[in-house]
Every structure is written in structure tokens, then in C-alpha cells.
Design a protein around this motif. Structure first.
Motif, PDB file in Angstrom:
ATOM      1  N   VAL A  77      -2.507  12.399  46.655  1.00 54.11           N
ATOM      2  CA  VAL A  77      -3.256  11.262  46.145  1.00 54.11           C
ATOM      3  C   VAL A  77      -4.514  11.141  46.997  1.00 54.11           C
ATOM      4  O   VAL A  77      -4.444  11.196  48.225  1.00 54.11           O
ATOM      5  CB  VAL A  77      -2.433   9.959  46.239  1.00 54.11           C
ATOM      6  CG1 VAL A  77      -3.269   8.758  45.815  1.00 54.11           C
ATOM      7  CG2 VAL A  77      -1.176  10.063  45.398  1.00 54.11           C
ATOM      8  N   VAL A  78      -5.655  11.004  46.338  1.00 57.80           N
ATOM      9  CA  VAL A  78      -6.902  10.805  47.068  1.00 57.80           C
ATOM     10  C   VAL A  78      -6.849   9.392  47.640  1.00 57.80           C
ATOM     11  O   VAL A  78      -6.809   8.414  46.909  1.00 57.80           O
ATOM     12  CB  VAL A  78      -8.136  10.987  46.156  1.00 57.80           C
ATOM     13  CG1 VAL A  78      -9.413  10.712  46.940  1.00 57.80           C
ATOM     14  CG2 VAL A  78      -8.152  12.377  45.540  1.00 57.80           C
ATOM     15  N   GLU A  79      -6.799   9.318  48.963  1.00 63.91           N
ATOM     16  CA  GLU A  79      -6.676   8.028  49.625  1.00 63.91           C
ATOM     17  C   GLU A  79      -8.038   7.429  49.957  1.00 63.91           C
ATOM     18  O   GLU A  79      -8.203   6.218  49.982  1.00 63.91           O
ATOM     19  CB  GLU A  79      -5.847   8.192  50.899  1.00 63.91           C
ATOM     20  CG  GLU A  79      -5.526   6.890  51.549  1.00 63.91           C
ATOM     21  CD  GLU A  79      -4.400   7.018  52.536  1.00 63.91           C
ATOM     22  OE1 GLU A  79      -4.626   6.662  53.710  1.00 63.91           O
ATOM     23  OE2 GLU A  79      -3.308   7.450  52.154  1.00 63.91           O
ATOM     24  N   HIS A  80      -9.006   8.279  50.218  1.00 67.25           N
ATOM     25  CA  HIS A  80     -10.354   7.792  50.537  1.00 67.25           C
ATOM     26  C   HIS A  80     -11.373   8.803  50.047  1.00 67.25           C
ATOM     27  O   HIS A  80     -11.182  10.006  50.198  1.00 67.25           O
ATOM     28  CB  HIS A  80     -10.511   7.592  52.052  1.00 67.25           C
ATOM     29  CG  HIS A  80     -11.870   7.101  52.436  1.00 67.25           C
ATOM     30  ND1 HIS A  80     -12.235   5.787  52.285  1.00 67.25           N
ATOM     31  CD2 HIS A  80     -12.952   7.744  52.916  1.00 67.25           C
ATOM     32  CE1 HIS A  80     -13.496   5.652  52.687  1.00 67.25           C
ATOM     33  NE2 HIS A  80     -13.952   6.819  53.073  1.00 67.25           N
ATOM     34  N   GLY A 127      -7.211   7.052  44.581  1.00 64.92           N
ATOM     35  CA  GLY A 127      -6.181   6.756  43.608  1.00 64.92           C
ATOM     36  C   GLY A 127      -5.899   7.899  42.652  1.00 64.92           C
ATOM     37  O   GLY A 127      -4.851   7.958  42.041  1.00 64.92           O
ATOM     38  N   ARG A 128      -6.822   8.824  42.543  1.00 67.21           N
ATOM     39  CA  ARG A 128      -6.610   9.985  41.673  1.00 67.21           C
ATOM     40  C   ARG A 128      -5.733  11.003  42.383  1.00 67.21           C
ATOM     41  O   ARG A 128      -5.511  10.928  43.572  1.00 67.21           O
ATOM     42  CB  ARG A 128      -7.948  10.611  41.290  1.00 67.21           C
ATOM     43  CG  ARG A 128      -8.775   9.678  40.433  1.00 67.21           C
ATOM     44  CD  ARG A 128      -9.970  10.345  39.864  1.00 67.21           C
ATOM     45  NE  ARG A 128     -10.747   9.375  39.101  1.00 67.21           N
ATOM     46  CZ  ARG A 128     -12.023   9.476  38.873  1.00 67.21           C
ATOM     47  NH1 ARG A 128     -12.691  10.515  39.330  1.00 67.21           N
ATOM     48  NH2 ARG A 128     -12.645   8.570  38.173  1.00 67.21           N
ATOM     49  N   ALA A 172      -4.048  -0.840  43.606  1.00 66.95           N
ATOM     50  CA  ALA A 172      -4.849  -2.032  43.305  1.00 66.95           C
ATOM     51  C   ALA A 172      -6.332  -1.768  43.544  1.00 66.95           C
ATOM     52  O   ALA A 172      -7.188  -2.187  42.752  1.00 66.95           O
ATOM     53  CB  ALA A 172      -4.372  -3.216  44.145  1.00 66.95           C
ATOM     54  N   MET A 173      -6.648  -1.047  44.626  1.00 60.78           N
ATOM     55  CA  MET A 173      -8.047  -0.730  44.917  1.00 60.78           C
ATOM     56  C   MET A 173      -8.635   0.182  43.830  1.00 60.78           C
ATOM     57  O   MET A 173      -9.776   0.019  43.409  1.00 60.78           O
ATOM     58  CB  MET A 173      -8.193  -0.029  46.270  1.00 60.78           C
ATOM     59  CG  MET A 173      -7.743  -0.809  47.475  1.00 60.78           C
ATOM     60  SD  MET A 173      -8.580  -2.377  47.707  1.00 60.78           S
ATOM     61  CE  MET A 173      -7.285  -3.498  47.249  1.00 60.78           C
ATOM     62  N   ALA A 174      -7.841   1.144  43.373  1.00 63.95           N
ATOM     63  CA  ALA A 174      -8.314   2.084  42.358  1.00 63.95           C
ATOM     64  C   ALA A 174      -8.563   1.395  41.019  1.00 63.95           C
ATOM     65  O   ALA A 174      -9.363   1.868  40.218  1.00 63.95           O
ATOM     66  CB  ALA A 174      -7.315   3.227  42.182  1.00 63.95           C
ATOM     67  N   GLU A 175      -7.892   0.271  40.781  1.00 59.23           N
ATOM     68  CA  GLU A 175      -8.045  -0.441  39.514  1.00 59.23           C
ATOM     69  C   GLU A 175      -9.244  -1.378  39.499  1.00 59.23           C
ATOM     70  O   GLU A 175      -9.573  -1.931  38.452  1.00 59.23           O
ATOM     71  CB  GLU A 175      -6.765  -1.207  39.197  1.00 59.23           C
ATOM     72  CG  GLU A 175      -5.612  -0.279  38.846  1.00 59.23           C
ATOM     73  CD  GLU A 175      -4.288  -0.995  38.668  1.00 59.23           C
ATOM     74  OE1 GLU A 175      -4.207  -2.215  38.944  1.00 59.23           O
ATOM     75  OE2 GLU A 175      -3.326  -0.331  38.257  1.00 59.23           O
TER      76      GLU A 175
END
Length: 129
Positions: free
Chosen positions: A49-52, A59-60, A95-98
Motif C-alpha cells: 500500500v502506498v503510504e506516502h 492509499g493505492r 480516510a486520508m486517501a478518501e
């Protein structure tokens, strides 16, 4: 896929484990500060998962060949973290990715994080989820 250590560790690949955080060392990715968290490990690849990522791809998911972790393509940043922390972290990351928009405001991220925090507190206190 399994969530254990890579069985390929004896064949020259790095000891890749679920929940480790790796930095992508490709020149264009270093500039983007792209970090990947290992989610699952198969025989030849790890699902991450891409964290940053400063270009907004957090999120991807990315599928990375295990042999790439052994060379200079990736650098281990953080060993695996506790399962409980990881579950909470995944909820915050989702939540951040959304958060929508080309240039979301910090307040939108804060609101998303606050909602997750309140949900986690409610769960911890036995309230309805």
C-alpha cells in the motif's frame, strides 16, 4: 498470498515481511518521497500500500517483485509494527486517501482523521461502530 516472511529470502531477496515500510529509491520516486507498506507476500511478489507520496497516490496498491527489495531499488525504513497499531493506521490511511480534490485543505485531512479517531474510541469503549 500469505502474510508471513518471504520464503524467497534464501534465494537472494531481502527479508521482506508484512507490515514493513520501504522507501522507493527510483530517482523520480525519491523526489516524491514514495513509501510502501507491505500488505501481503506471495512466492514472487509483495502487494504493498502506498503510504506516502507527495503526488497524492497514498492509499493505492502496488505489486512489487520480491527480488527488487534485495537491490538498491528499495530501502527499508521501518520494521513491522504491532497488529493493533497497523489496523488503526490502515483506517487513518484509508480516510486520508478518501479526501477529495486536487489540492485538499489540511482541515479536510484533520476532519477525516478526527472521524477515524472517534470511531476507534467508540469501538474501544464498546459502543456501536
Amino acid at each position: 498470498m500469505s502474510d508471513s516472511s518471504s520464503p524467497a529470502g534464501s534465494t537472494g531477496t531481502a527479508a521482506v515481511r508484512v507490515r514493513q515500510l520501504w522507501q522507493d529509491m527510483a530517482p523520480d520516486m525519491v523526489a516524491r518521497e514514495r513509501m510502501l507498506r507491505v500488505a501481503e507476500i506471495g512466492d514472487t511478489h509483495a502487494d504493498c500500500v502506498v503510504e506516502h507520496d507527495t503526488q497524492g497516490t497514498a492509499g493505492r496498491t502496488a505489486r512489487i517483485a520480491l527480488r527488487r527489495f534485495a537491490g538498491s531499488a528499495f530501502r527499508l525504513v521501518e520494521e513491522a509494527v504491532d497488529d493493533t497499531d497497523q489496523i488503526a493506521h490502515a483506517q487513518f490511511l484509508k480516510a486520508m486517501a478518501e479526501v477529495q480534490g486536487a489540492n485538499p485543505l489540511p482541515a479536510a485531512y484533520a476532519a477525516a482523521a478526527l472521524k477515524v479517531h472517534k470511531d476507534l474510541l467508540r469501538e474501544a469503549n464498546g459502543g456501536p461502530s
